[in-house]
Design a protein around this motif. Structure first.
Motif, PDB file in Angstrom:
ATOM      1  N   PHE A   1       0.835  -1.176   0.000  1.00 47.92           N
ATOM      2  CA  PHE A   1       0.000   0.000   0.000  1.00 47.92           C
ATOM      3  C   PHE A   1       0.875   1.233   0.000  1.00 47.92           C
ATOM      4  O   PHE A   1       1.761   1.367   0.835  1.00 47.92           O
ATOM      5  CB  PHE A   1      -0.914  -0.019   1.234  1.00 47.92           C
ATOM      6  CG  PHE A   1      -1.614   1.280   1.499  1.00 47.92           C
ATOM      7  CD1 PHE A   1      -2.627   1.711   0.669  1.00 47.92           C
ATOM      8  CD2 PHE A   1      -1.258   2.076   2.562  1.00 47.92           C
ATOM      9  CE1 PHE A   1      -3.265   2.898   0.902  1.00 47.92           C
ATOM     10  CE2 PHE A   1      -1.898   3.257   2.817  1.00 47.92           C
ATOM     11  CZ  PHE A   1      -2.910   3.673   1.988  1.00 47.92           C
ATOM     12  N   LEU A   2       0.684   2.090  -0.933  1.00 53.47           N
ATOM     13  CA  LEU A   2       1.378   3.374  -0.986  1.00 53.47           C
ATOM     14  C   LEU A   2       0.345   4.469  -0.786  1.00 53.47           C
ATOM     15  O   LEU A   2      -0.579   4.602  -1.586  1.00 53.47           O
ATOM     16  CB  LEU A   2       2.074   3.563  -2.329  1.00 53.47           C
ATOM     17  CG  LEU A   2       3.208   2.601  -2.620  1.00 53.47           C
ATOM     18  CD1 LEU A   2       3.704   2.781  -4.031  1.00 53.47           C
ATOM     19  CD2 LEU A   2       4.328   2.812  -1.635  1.00 53.47           C
ATOM     20  N   PRO A   3       0.469   5.247   0.297  1.00 58.04           N
ATOM     21  CA  PRO A   3      -0.521   6.301   0.536  1.00 58.04           C
ATOM     22  C   PRO A   3      -0.474   7.369  -0.542  1.00 58.04           C
ATOM     23  O   PRO A   3       0.555   7.589  -1.174  1.00 58.04           O
ATOM     24  CB  PRO A   3      -0.126   6.873   1.894  1.00 58.04           C
ATOM     25  CG  PRO A   3       1.236   6.380   2.166  1.00 58.04           C
ATOM     26  CD  PRO A   3       1.490   5.198   1.308  1.00 58.04           C
ATOM     27  N   ARG A   4      -1.593   8.009  -0.742  1.00 63.33           N
ATOM     28  CA  ARG A   4      -1.685   9.060  -1.754  1.00 63.33           C
ATOM     29  C   ARG A   4      -0.786  10.239  -1.396  1.00 63.33           C
ATOM     30  O   ARG A   4      -0.129  10.815  -2.241  1.00 63.33           O
ATOM     31  CB  ARG A   4      -3.135   9.517  -1.854  1.00 63.33           C
ATOM     32  CG  ARG A   4      -3.437  10.219  -3.143  1.00 63.33           C
ATOM     33  CD  ARG A   4      -4.902  10.452  -3.299  1.00 63.33           C
ATOM     34  NE  ARG A   4      -5.298   9.676  -4.458  1.00 63.33           N
ATOM     35  CZ  ARG A   4      -6.500   9.267  -4.719  1.00 63.33           C
ATOM     36  NH1 ARG A   4      -7.460   9.507  -3.889  1.00 63.33           N
ATOM     37  NH2 ARG A   4      -6.759   8.590  -5.796  1.00 63.33           N
ATOM     38  N   ARG A   5      -0.770  10.615  -0.119  1.00 64.54           N
ATOM     39  CA  ARG A   5       0.095  11.680   0.381  1.00 64.54           C
ATOM     40  C   ARG A   5       0.987  11.111   1.468  1.00 64.54           C
ATOM     41  O   ARG A   5       0.556  10.266   2.230  1.00 64.54           O
ATOM     42  CB  ARG A   5      -0.746  12.803   0.978  1.00 64.54           C
ATOM     43  CG  ARG A   5      -1.410  13.629  -0.077  1.00 64.54           C
ATOM     44  CD  ARG A   5      -2.172  14.774   0.554  1.00 64.54           C
ATOM     45  NE  ARG A   5      -3.530  14.650   0.026  1.00 64.54           N
ATOM     46  CZ  ARG A   5      -4.633  14.674   0.740  1.00 64.54           C
ATOM     47  NH1 ARG A   5      -4.591  14.835   2.016  1.00 64.54           N
ATOM     48  NH2 ARG A   5      -5.794  14.536   0.172  1.00 64.54           N
ATOM     49  N   PRO A   6       2.219  11.564   1.565  1.00 60.26           N
ATOM     50  CA  PRO A   6       3.085  11.058   2.633  1.00 60.26           C
ATOM     51  C   PRO A   6       2.550  11.482   4.003  1.00 60.26           C
ATOM     52  O   PRO A   6       2.020  12.576   4.146  1.00 60.26           O
ATOM     53  CB  PRO A   6       4.444  11.684   2.350  1.00 60.26           C
ATOM     54  CG  PRO A   6       4.206  12.780   1.396  1.00 60.26           C
ATOM     55  CD  PRO A   6       2.902  12.529   0.707  1.00 60.26           C
ATOM     56  N   PRO A   7       2.674  10.609   5.002  1.00 58.74           N
ATOM     57  CA  PRO A   7       2.207  10.983   6.333  1.00 58.74           C
ATOM     58  C   PRO A   7       3.035  12.122   6.914  1.00 58.74           C
ATOM     59  O   PRO A   7       4.183  12.329   6.530  1.00 58.74           O
ATOM     60  CB  PRO A   7       2.390   9.704   7.155  1.00 58.74           C
ATOM     61  CG  PRO A   7       3.238   8.821   6.348  1.00 58.74           C
ATOM     62  CD  PRO A   7       3.207   9.278   4.938  1.00 58.74           C
ATOM     63  N   LEU A   8       2.453  12.838   7.857  1.00 57.67           N
ATOM     64  CA  LEU A   8       3.133  13.990   8.442  1.00 57.67           C
ATOM     65  C   LEU A   8       4.370  13.585   9.223  1.00 57.67           C
ATOM     66  O   LEU A   8       5.328  14.338   9.313  1.00 57.67           O
ATOM     67  CB  LEU A   8       2.170  14.763   9.348  1.00 57.67           C
ATOM     68  CG  LEU A   8       0.958  15.354   8.637  1.00 57.67           C
ATOM     69  CD1 LEU A   8       0.008  15.976   9.648  1.00 57.67           C
ATOM     70  CD2 LEU A   8       1.390  16.373   7.610  1.00 57.67           C
ATOM     71  N   ASP A   9       4.360  12.389   9.803  1.00 58.76           N
ATOM     72  CA  ASP A   9       5.494  11.929  10.608  1.00 58.76           C
ATOM     73  C   ASP A   9       6.466  11.055   9.809  1.00 58.76           C
ATOM     74  O   ASP A   9       7.215  10.291  10.381  1.00 58.76           O
ATOM     75  CB  ASP A   9       4.998  11.176  11.839  1.00 58.76           C
ATOM     76  CG  ASP A   9       4.253   9.911  11.470  1.00 58.76           C
ATOM     77  OD1 ASP A   9       3.899   9.736  10.289  1.00 58.76           O
ATOM     78  OD2 ASP A   9       4.020   9.104  12.380  1.00 58.76           O
ATOM     79  N   MET A  10       6.487  11.230   8.524  1.00 55.68           N
ATOM     80  CA  MET A  10       7.280  10.364   7.661  1.00 55.68           C
ATOM     81  C   MET A  10       8.763  10.381   8.001  1.00 55.68           C
ATOM     82  O   MET A  10       9.409   9.343   8.022  1.00 55.68           O
ATOM     83  CB  MET A  10       7.102  10.776   6.201  1.00 55.68           C
ATOM     84  CG  MET A  10       7.830   9.887   5.224  1.00 55.68           C
ATOM     85  SD  MET A  10       7.426  10.287   3.535  1.00 55.68           S
ATOM     86  CE  MET A  10       8.851  11.218   3.077  1.00 55.68           C
ATOM     87  N   LEU A  11       9.321  11.518   8.310  1.00 60.52           N
ATOM     88  CA  LEU A  11      10.759  11.616   8.510  1.00 60.52           C
ATOM     89  C   LEU A  11      11.179  11.825   9.959  1.00 60.52           C
ATOM     90  O   LEU A  11      12.361  11.960  10.230  1.00 60.52           O
ATOM     91  CB  LEU A  11      11.324  12.751   7.651  1.00 60.52           C
ATOM     92  CG  LEU A  11      11.147  12.571   6.149  1.00 60.52           C
ATOM     93  CD1 LEU A  11      11.652  13.792   5.402  1.00 60.52           C
ATOM     94  CD2 LEU A  11      11.857  11.328   5.669  1.00 60.52           C
ATOM     95  N   ASP A  12      10.249  11.814  10.902  1.00 61.79           N
ATOM     96  CA  ASP A  12      10.653  12.081  12.281  1.00 61.79           C
ATOM     97  C   ASP A  12      11.048  10.833  13.057  1.00 61.79           C
ATOM     98  O   ASP A  12      11.509  10.922  14.188  1.00 61.79           O
ATOM     99  CB  ASP A  12       9.599  12.880  13.031  1.00 61.79           C
ATOM    100  CG  ASP A  12       8.361  12.084  13.345  1.00 61.79           C
ATOM    101  OD1 ASP A  12       8.288  10.913  12.989  1.00 61.79           O
ATOM    102  OD2 ASP A  12       7.451  12.667  13.968  1.00 61.79           O
ATOM    103  N   GLY A  13      10.899   9.636  12.497  1.00 64.59           N
ATOM    104  CA  GLY A  13      11.423   8.423  13.122  1.00 64.59           C
ATOM    105  C   GLY A  13      10.502   7.756  14.118  1.00 64.59           C
ATOM    106  O   GLY A  13      10.818   6.703  14.644  1.00 64.59           O
ATOM    107  N   ARG A  14       9.329   8.334  14.412  1.00 64.84           N
ATOM    108  CA  ARG A  14       8.435   7.699  15.381  1.00 64.84           C
ATOM    109  C   ARG A  14       7.692   6.517  14.796  1.00 64.84           C
ATOM    110  O   ARG A  14       7.232   5.670  15.518  1.00 64.84           O
ATOM    111  CB  ARG A  14       7.431   8.704  15.911  1.00 64.84           C
ATOM    112  CG  ARG A  14       8.036   9.607  16.940  1.00 64.84           C
ATOM    113  CD  ARG A  14       6.991  10.467  17.536  1.00 64.84           C
ATOM    114  NE  ARG A  14       6.775  11.594  16.633  1.00 64.84           N
ATOM    115  CZ  ARG A  14       5.769  12.417  16.681  1.00 64.84           C
ATOM    116  NH1 ARG A  14       4.842  12.251  17.575  1.00 64.84           N
ATOM    117  NH2 ARG A  14       5.665  13.409  15.833  1.00 64.84           N
ATOM    118  N   GLY A  15       7.582   6.412  13.506  1.00 63.58           N
ATOM    119  CA  GLY A  15       6.827   5.337  12.880  1.00 63.58           C
ATOM    120  C   GLY A  15       7.636   4.090  12.620  1.00 63.58           C
ATOM    121  O   GLY A  15       7.291   3.275  11.789  1.00 63.58           O
ATOM    122  N   LYS A  16       8.740   3.899  13.334  1.00 63.58           N
ATOM    123  CA  LYS A  16       9.617   2.768  13.055  1.00 63.58           C
ATOM    124  C   LYS A  16       8.989   1.433  13.418  1.00 63.58           C
ATOM    125  O   LYS A  16       9.370   0.421  12.905  1.00 63.58           O
ATOM    126  CB  LYS A  16      10.946   2.942  13.766  1.00 63.58           C
ATOM    127  CG  LYS A  16      11.755   4.058  13.164  1.00 63.58           C
ATOM    128  CD  LYS A  16      13.141   4.092  13.730  1.00 63.58           C
ATOM    129  CE  LYS A  16      13.854   5.313  13.220  1.00 63.58           C
ATOM    130  NZ  LYS A  16      14.849   5.093  12.288  1.00 63.58           N
TER     131      LYS A  16
END
Length: 80
Positions: A1-16
């Motif tokens: 699944f590739l989201p239509r827009r990147p999530p807001l927390d994409m680069l902050d590292g919390r979604g690891k």
């Protein structure tokens, strides 16, 4: 699944903790972090990987050294 827009927390590292769910013959094995299968720049990718080539009884250490996992990594980053 590739989201239509990147999530807001994409680069902050919390979604690891999120990322790729690994299944072997439709049996859930582990919730693999995205770094194990895709590079950091593609950490927003979420999905399921189901493989017939891995063993059902597999440890994390063995999972990192398996050729099948290396092939999965290569296929996920190259696309179709």
């Amino acid at each position: 699944f590739l989201p239509r827009r990147p999530p807001l927390d994409m680069l902050d590292g919390r979604g690891k903790g999120k990322g790729i769910k690994l299944y072997v013959r439709r049996v859930f094995i582990c919730d693999a972090s995205a770094e194990e299968f895709v590079p950091e720049w593609a950490s927003f990718v979420r999905g399921v990987v189901d493989s017939d080539e891995l063993e059902l009884n597999i440890s994390r250490e063995h999972l990192q050294r398996t050729r099948a996992v290396a092939a999965i990594r290569k296929q996920l980053t190259q696309g179709q």
